[in-house]
Design an enzyme around this catalytic site. Structure first.
Site: not given
Length: 334
Positions: A199, A196, A18
């Site tokens: 996680e 994502h 990122h």
């Protein structure tokens, strides 16, 4: 061969970075001063002390606070150029860079300012540093799908500069299925898709990302190991996981790197890769992540070589570049 020697000798890619998360405290304070913004922290030491958190949400609060100093095209250029200089020193030959347009648009920053600044640094790096790159926009989990759809519409005039679409921010209580329509639209526009998932969210979120969003790659994916059927699905489809060990440690996803699931992923046949996520906040760039997790898990040369090769195979680089890079890799790896 020492871990650092092996890493330095082989070409590799970073697939989960990122750009806003590469904002080092020194640059944060310098940009605040340059833009006449009240410094978020009174000193570099205070800023560094603040880069200490125990959960994903506390990190995100800090992350968005730091983002406030990014105001002008030059800010985004300088931020990106600083990461790419580090990546070049680290030996990275292909970098896929995530950015969060919604986090800037909501602050009144024109999308053109963000994209022009980032891509000018990407073009420069290809000429001067020898790093090839791809840019990936990420929608924010915690915002409504309609907001993501509006963002996608705004991004389409810049379509030739962006290779993919992802999904990031706080995962809990935001199932991937809520973004099905906008991901369908992104696919129709020809973007690569990733998200994502797994996680902090459950394995079910990975299933949804695969089934409802049709992703081609899983960012993080740690919790996939909790579901044997899911592991079989991922390996059968040949999908890669962009794993971020120091991020997992900083955010409490794992208590210690010695308990990190990376080695178990390899043993299960998963195509894992190692990445830095938000390196300014999580204590290390890609080389640091590889070295530290390799030592903690006692990874051997064959495992390290597989991880680095996986990064090239899993990249969304143009096929001619990828074919040449893999041939070079195999030649150097012996």
């Amino acid at each position: 061969m020492a871990v650092s020697d092996l890493i330095g000798s082989l070409p590799r890619a970073e697939l989960h970075l990122h750009i806003e998360g590469s904002l080092e405290p020194e640059m944060m304070l310098a940009l605040a001063s340059r833009n006449g913004i009240a410094n978020p922290y009174p000193s570099i030491s205070k800023a560094r002390a603040a880069y200490d958190f125990g959960s994903l949400q506390s990190f995100l609060d800090l992350y968005y606070r730091g983002m406030s100093v990014l105001q002008r095209t030059d800010d985004f250029h300088d931020l990106t150029a600083a990461y790419l200089a580090q990546a070049a020193a680290d030996g990275i030959t292909w970098a896929e860079i995530f950015f969060d347009p919604q986090g800037h648009i909501v602050r009144g920053i024109p999308l053109s300012t963000v994209i022009d600044g980032i891509t000018s640094a990407l073009r420069l790096s290809e000429r001067t540093l020898g790093i090839s790159t791809g840019l990936i926009l990420c929608f924010l989990w915690h915002l409504p799908e309609d907001d993501a759809s509006e963002t996608l519409d705004q991004v389409l005039p810049y379509k030739d500069r962006i290779i993919g679409v992802g999904l990031d921010s706080s995962e809990m209580d935001h199932p991937p299925s809520k973004f099905k329509r906008v991901f369908d639209c992104a696919r129709d526009e020809g973007f690569h898709l990733m998200a994502h998932a797994g996680e902090e969210g459950p394995p079910e979120y990975i299933w949804q990302a695969l089934g409802d969003l049709g992703i081609e790659r899983i960012d993080h994916g740690n919790r996939a190991l909790e579901d044997e059927a899911l592991v079989r699905r991922i390996t059968t489809d040949g999908l890669a996981l962009t794993v971020c060990p120091l991020s997992n440690l900083s955010l409490g996803v794992v208590d210690d790197l010695t308990s990190h699931p990376l080695k178990r992923m390899l043993d299960a046949g998963l195509k894992a890769t190692i990445n830095s996520d938000d390196p300014a906040y999580f204590g290390g760039y890609q080389g640091d992540n590889i070295n530290r997790v390799a030592v903690a898990l006692d990874l051997n040369d064959a495992e390290l070589t597989q991880l680095l090769r996986n990064s090239l195979e899993a990249s969304f680089a143009p096929e001619p570049w990828k074919t040449a890079a893999l041939a070079d890799f195999d030649d150097k790896a012996g």
